[in-house]
Motif scaffolding. Structure first.
Motif, short mmCIF file in Angstrom:
data_model
loop_
_atom_site.label_atom_id
_atom_site.label_comp_id
_atom_site.label_asym_id
_atom_site.label_seq_id
_atom_site.Cartn_x
_atom_site.Cartn_y
_atom_site.Cartn_z
N SER A 43 45.06 32.66 54.89
CA SER A 43 44.02 33.60 54.47
C SER A 43 44.11 33.91 52.98
O SER A 43 43.10 33.93 52.27
N VAL A 44 45.33 34.13 52.52
CA VAL A 44 45.54 34.42 51.09
C VAL A 44 45.14 33.21 50.26
O VAL A 44 44.46 33.33 49.24
N HIS A 45 45.54 32.03 50.71
CA HIS A 45 45.19 30.81 49.97
C HIS A 45 43.67 30.64 49.89
O HIS A 45 43.13 30.32 48.83
N LEU A 46 42.98 30.86 50.99
CA LEU A 46 41.52 30.74 50.99
C LEU A 46 40.87 31.81 50.13
O LEU A 46 39.95 31.53 49.36
N TYR A 47 41.34 33.04 50.24
CA TYR A 47 40.73 34.14 49.51
C TYR A 47 40.84 33.96 48.01
O TYR A 47 39.91 34.27 47.26
N TRP A 48 41.99 33.46 47.54
CA TRP A 48 42.23 33.35 46.11
C TRP A 48 42.02 31.93 45.56
O TRP A 48 42.33 31.67 44.41
N HIS A 49 41.49 31.03 46.36
CA HIS A 49 41.25 29.67 45.87
C HIS A 49 40.25 29.74 44.72
O HIS A 49 39.21 30.40 44.82
N PRO A 50 40.53 29.06 43.60
CA PRO A 50 39.65 29.14 42.42
C PRO A 50 38.19 28.77 42.72
O PRO A 50 37.27 29.36 42.15
N TYR A 51 37.98 27.83 43.61
CA TYR A 51 36.61 27.44 43.94
C TYR A 51 35.86 28.60 44.59
O TYR A 51 34.69 28.84 44.29
N LEU A 52 36.51 29.31 45.49
CA LEU A 52 35.85 30.41 46.20
C LEU A 52 35.81 31.70 45.42
O LEU A 52 34.93 32.53 45.64
N VAL A 53 36.76 31.89 44.51
CA VAL A 53 36.75 33.09 43.68
C VAL A 53 35.48 33.12 42.84
O VAL A 53 34.84 34.15 42.67
N SER A 54 35.08 31.95 42.35
CA SER A 54 33.88 31.88 41.51
C SER A 54 32.60 31.76 42.33
O SER A 54 31.51 31.89 41.79
N ARG A 55 32.72 31.49 43.65
CA ARG A 55 31.55 31.35 44.51
C ARG A 55 31.78 32.06 45.86
O ARG A 55 31.89 31.41 46.90
N PRO A 56 31.86 33.38 45.87
CA PRO A 56 32.18 34.07 47.13
C PRO A 56 31.14 33.86 48.22
O PRO A 56 31.47 33.91 49.40
N ALA A 57 29.91 33.58 47.86
CA ALA A 57 28.87 33.36 48.87
C ALA A 57 29.03 32.01 49.58
O ALA A 57 28.35 31.75 50.57
N ALA A 58 29.94 31.17 49.10
CA ALA A 58 30.14 29.84 49.70
C ALA A 58 31.05 29.88 50.92
O ALA A 58 31.19 28.88 51.61
N ARG A 59 31.66 31.01 51.22
CA ARG A 59 32.61 31.08 52.34
C ARG A 59 32.00 30.68 53.69
O ARG A 59 32.61 29.90 54.41
N PRO A 60 30.82 31.17 54.05
CA PRO A 60 30.24 30.72 55.33
C PRO A 60 29.95 29.22 55.36
O PRO A 60 30.15 28.57 56.39
#
Length: 76
Positions: A43-60
């Motif tokens: 969960s921590v790895h996913l939450y702080w991954h650089p790709y997702l940090v800059s695109r939080p709407a991409a999680r779904p």
């Protein structure tokens, strides 16, 4: 040729998170602590991954891509 929307490692991490979550839901008391710790690390790895940090709407979309990728692996 279209580029994949997510890095391969990120999709693998999401698939690992999904598998760990399912294993934890299966209620194996001997594995609970190990599975909870693994789920937290993932969960921590996913939450702080650089790709997702800059695109939080991409999680779904990442979850959907991981599910489709896992379904494709089981079908073939």
């Amino acid at each position: 040729m279209t580029a994949r929307p997510f890095p391969d490692g990120l999709v693998r991490t999401q698939r690992a998170w999904n598998a760990t979550y399912q294993a934890l839901a299966a209620c194996r008391p001997a594995d609970n602590t190990r599975l909870r710790r693994r789920l937290l690390r993932l969960s921590v790895h996913l939450y702080w991954h650089p790709y997702l940090v800059s695109r939080p709407a991409a999680r779904p979309a990442l979850r959907a891509a991981a599910n489709m990728s896992a379904a494709g692996r089981h079908a073939g």
